[in-house]
Design an enzyme around this catalytic site. Structure first.
Site, PDB file in Angstrom:
ATOM      1  N   GLU A   1       0.842  -1.210   0.000  1.00  0.00           N
ATOM      2  CA  GLU A   1       0.000   0.000   0.000  1.00  0.00           C
ATOM      3  C   GLU A   1       0.874   1.255   0.000  1.00  0.00           C
ATOM      4  O   GLU A   1       0.838   2.075   0.919  1.00  0.00           O
ATOM      5  CB  GLU A   1      -0.971  -0.020   1.194  1.00  0.00           C
ATOM      6  CG  GLU A   1      -1.973  -1.156   1.076  1.00  0.00           C
ATOM      7  CD  GLU A   1      -3.153  -1.080   2.056  1.00  0.00           C
ATOM      8  OE1 GLU A   1      -3.192  -0.183   2.909  1.00  0.00           O
ATOM      9  OE2 GLU A   1      -4.044  -1.945   1.939  1.00  0.00           O
TER      10      GLU A   1
ATOM     11  N   GLU B   1      -4.462  -9.099   0.097  1.00  0.00           N
ATOM     12  CA  GLU B   1      -5.225  -8.858   1.325  1.00  0.00           C
ATOM     13  C   GLU B   1      -6.676  -8.764   0.911  1.00  0.00           C
ATOM     14  O   GLU B   1      -7.031  -7.930   0.060  1.00  0.00           O
ATOM     15  CB  GLU B   1      -4.816  -7.539   1.993  1.00  0.00           C
ATOM     16  CG  GLU B   1      -3.457  -7.592   2.652  1.00  0.00           C
ATOM     17  CD  GLU B   1      -3.117  -6.309   3.391  1.00  0.00           C
ATOM     18  OE1 GLU B   1      -4.027  -5.640   3.919  1.00  0.00           O
ATOM     19  OE2 GLU B   1      -1.917  -5.981   3.426  1.00  0.00           O
TER      20      GLU B   1
HETATM   21  O1  AHR Z   1      -4.737  -6.067   7.255  1.00  0.00           O
HETATM   22  C1  AHR Z   1      -4.652  -4.898   7.980  1.00  0.00           C
HETATM   23  C2  AHR Z   1      -4.076  -3.744   7.176  1.00  0.00           C
HETATM   24  O2  AHR Z   1      -4.921  -3.431   6.122  1.00  0.00           O
HETATM   25  C3  AHR Z   1      -2.749  -3.991   6.503  1.00  0.00           C
HETATM   26  O3  AHR Z   1      -1.676  -3.799   7.361  1.00  0.00           O
HETATM   27  C4  AHR Z   1      -2.750  -2.964   5.407  1.00  0.00           C
HETATM   28  O4  AHR Z   1      -1.984  -3.363   4.305  1.00  0.00           O
HETATM   29  C5  AHR Z   1      -4.208  -2.798   5.066  1.00  0.00           C
HETATM   30  O5  AHR Z   1      -4.594  -1.487   4.980  1.00  0.00           O
END
Ligand code: AHR
Length: 496
Positions: A174, A296
């Protein structure tokens, strides 16, 4: 009773469903690593040199293929050298994103030992935001180089003379936000700068660029994947683009029926974003198959905050949503090469929760168990005729009719696997299933359902939502199933 129908074309196979679509993500966040995976060798909780045995067994049973580590946001403030060497000499550092003390007891060698114990591949995410190409390339040298250097001697001194051969390397996480606050153009420069040196250390690694996912309200993020690829034309450096996708409608276990359906309606937007990323990659890299990795994803309910280490209820609704996402990933198997649900233990849409020496498997765990025959199988062309429901998918302008059932089918040898989700809160759906191009010898099935989509497994009641076997009588090329409300049905169809 409402009716639907499913047609599966056994003689129309498509892409292979990468086993890595069933991957996981474990971050130094809350109780995911500490307590969830690592308890330390001195713990009274049964462990294998510090790794909890119950969690290892649960992940082994799933044949978990890959785990992404150490973050998440944590990755872009992680300095790997803090986590190697004798544990009693490692520094305690500040975990800035999740407001915890990081003891550094669980570092590179512990993580790679965990992967070996589970039987999965590691996927490491390098620090771009607060790190340097030199630090990232040294980490890769420590992990993968076979020659004689100070870093490989350090690895041997830490118990592992042979290279680990870590294949997947994320170049930051991110990077518009916690990963350094870059613009897509700046990140493109950083990606190229880091990747040149990583590639030179080990030419066979697969480099993953940090893309954007479902942030539809943010005009920069909406264009991120396009603008990053436009500014980073070095096709030889990029192997995969990552996107993230989190969903929430109502609270974790308290939601109205309209919020229940809205969550499933958001799959429309998710599919649209996957298709757009597919088009971006096809346009910018026409001569190379750059994979899409959804590294994710999952539900992130409002109960999960930094204060409670992102812990939340994990209900049947979440599990059915996960099953629907896996069906979606299968249908895009041509482009999606990996997906990592967030996060493995205790955090967000976890697969297991722990309390002291006890562990409970969440309904989402059972989805992974039931659907794992799809791993590595060939996607089959299938058609679903289904009732619809009305929802207003996130980021879109208007309500629309959303297909109620979602399904996918695959084939391995003489067996066809079919997974079908019926998210209706009250309607069983009678569904004739018709196989084209093959006869049926036998069908076996399992169903995951419960009295309410709000039902969950807890440490005190760990078996509230568990799969049950279902009997299916088949003849010729078809059979009929009644799909219960709020259910995932998985079928294994042995071909004649
Ligand atoms: O999964 C929690 C957080 O969500 C992670 O650290 C980040 O990459 C995302 O915003």
């Amino acid at each position: 009773m409402s009716r639907a129908s499913i047609r599966v074309w056994v003689d129309l196979p498509q892409a292979t469903i990468a086993a890595n679509l069933y991957g996981h993500f474990a971050e130094h966040l809350g109780r995911c690593i500490y307590e969830g995976i690592w308890v330390g060798p001195a713990s009274r909780i049964p462990n294998e040199n510090g790794l909890r045995l119950d969690v290892l067994a649960a992940l082994k049973q799933l044949r978990a293929p890959v785990v992404r580590w150490p973050g998440g946001c944590f990755a872009d403030d992680y300095h790997w050298r803090d986590g190697v060497g004798p544990r009693d000499t490692r520094p305690k550092t500040m975990n800035i994103w999740w407001q915890q003390t990081e003891p550094n007891e669980f570092g590179t060698d512990e993580f790679l030992r965990f992967c070996r114990a589970v039987g999965c591949d590691p996927y490491l995410c390098a620090n771009v935001g607060s790190g340097t190409p030199q630090e990232a390339r040294a980490w890769l040298e420590y992990c993968n180089f076979g020659g004689d250097t100070t870093l490989t001697a350090l690895r041997a001194a830490n118990g592992h003379p042979a290279p680990y051969g870590v294949r997947h390397w994320g170049v930051g996480n991110e990077n518009w936000g916690c990963g350094g606050g870059f613009s897509p153009e700046q990140y493109a420069q950083e990606f190229a700068r880091f990747s040149v040196y990583l590639r030179a250390v080990d030419p066979v690694i697969e480099l993953v660029a940090s893309g954007a996912g479902m942030d539809l309200a943010n005009p920069i993020l909406m264009r991120w994947n396009h603008d990053f690829c436009a500014a980073m034309p070095h096709a030889h450096l990029i192997d995969h683009l990552a996107m993230h996708a989190y969903f929430a409608r109502g609270k974790g276990a308290e939601f109205h029926d309209a919020e229940h359906y809205a969550l499933f309606g958001d799959l429309v937007t998710f599919e649209r974003e996957i298709e757009r990323a597919d088009h971006v990659l096809g346009y910018f890299y026409p001569h190379k198959r750059v994979g899409l990795i959804i590294d994710e994803w999952g539900v992130w309910h409002p109960e999960a905050t930094v204060d409670n280490g992102l812990e939340q209820p994990n209900t049947l609704r979440d599990a059915l949503f996960a099953a629907s996402c896996l069906n979606l990933f299968h249908r895009h198997a041509r482009r999606i090469v990996m997906a990592n649900i967030a996060q493995t233990i205790n955090v967000l849409q976890c697969l297991a929760i722990t309390e002291e020496d006890r562990m409970a498997l969440t309904p989402t765990y059972h989805v992974y168990d039931m659907m794992r025959p799809h791993m590595g199988a060939r996607l089959l062309t299938s058609e679903v005729e289904t009732p619809t429901f009305e929802a207003h998918p996130v980021g879109l302008h208007a309500k629309q009719a959303v297909p109620l059932l979602n399904a996918s089918a695959s084939i391995a040898g003489k067996k066809v696997f079919l997974s079908v989700v019926n998210p209706s809160v009250d309607q069983p759906i009678e569904t004739p299933i018709d196989l084209r191009g093959a006869g049926i010898a036998a069908v076996s099935g399992r169903v995951l359902t419960s009295a309410s989509p709000r039902d969950a497994n807890t440490i005190a009641a760990p078996k509230t939502v568990t799969p049950k076997r279902v009997k299916v009588e088949a003849s010729g090329g078809g059979f009929t199933c009644v799909l219960p409300p709020c259910s995932l049905t998985t079928l294994t169809i042995a071909l004649a």
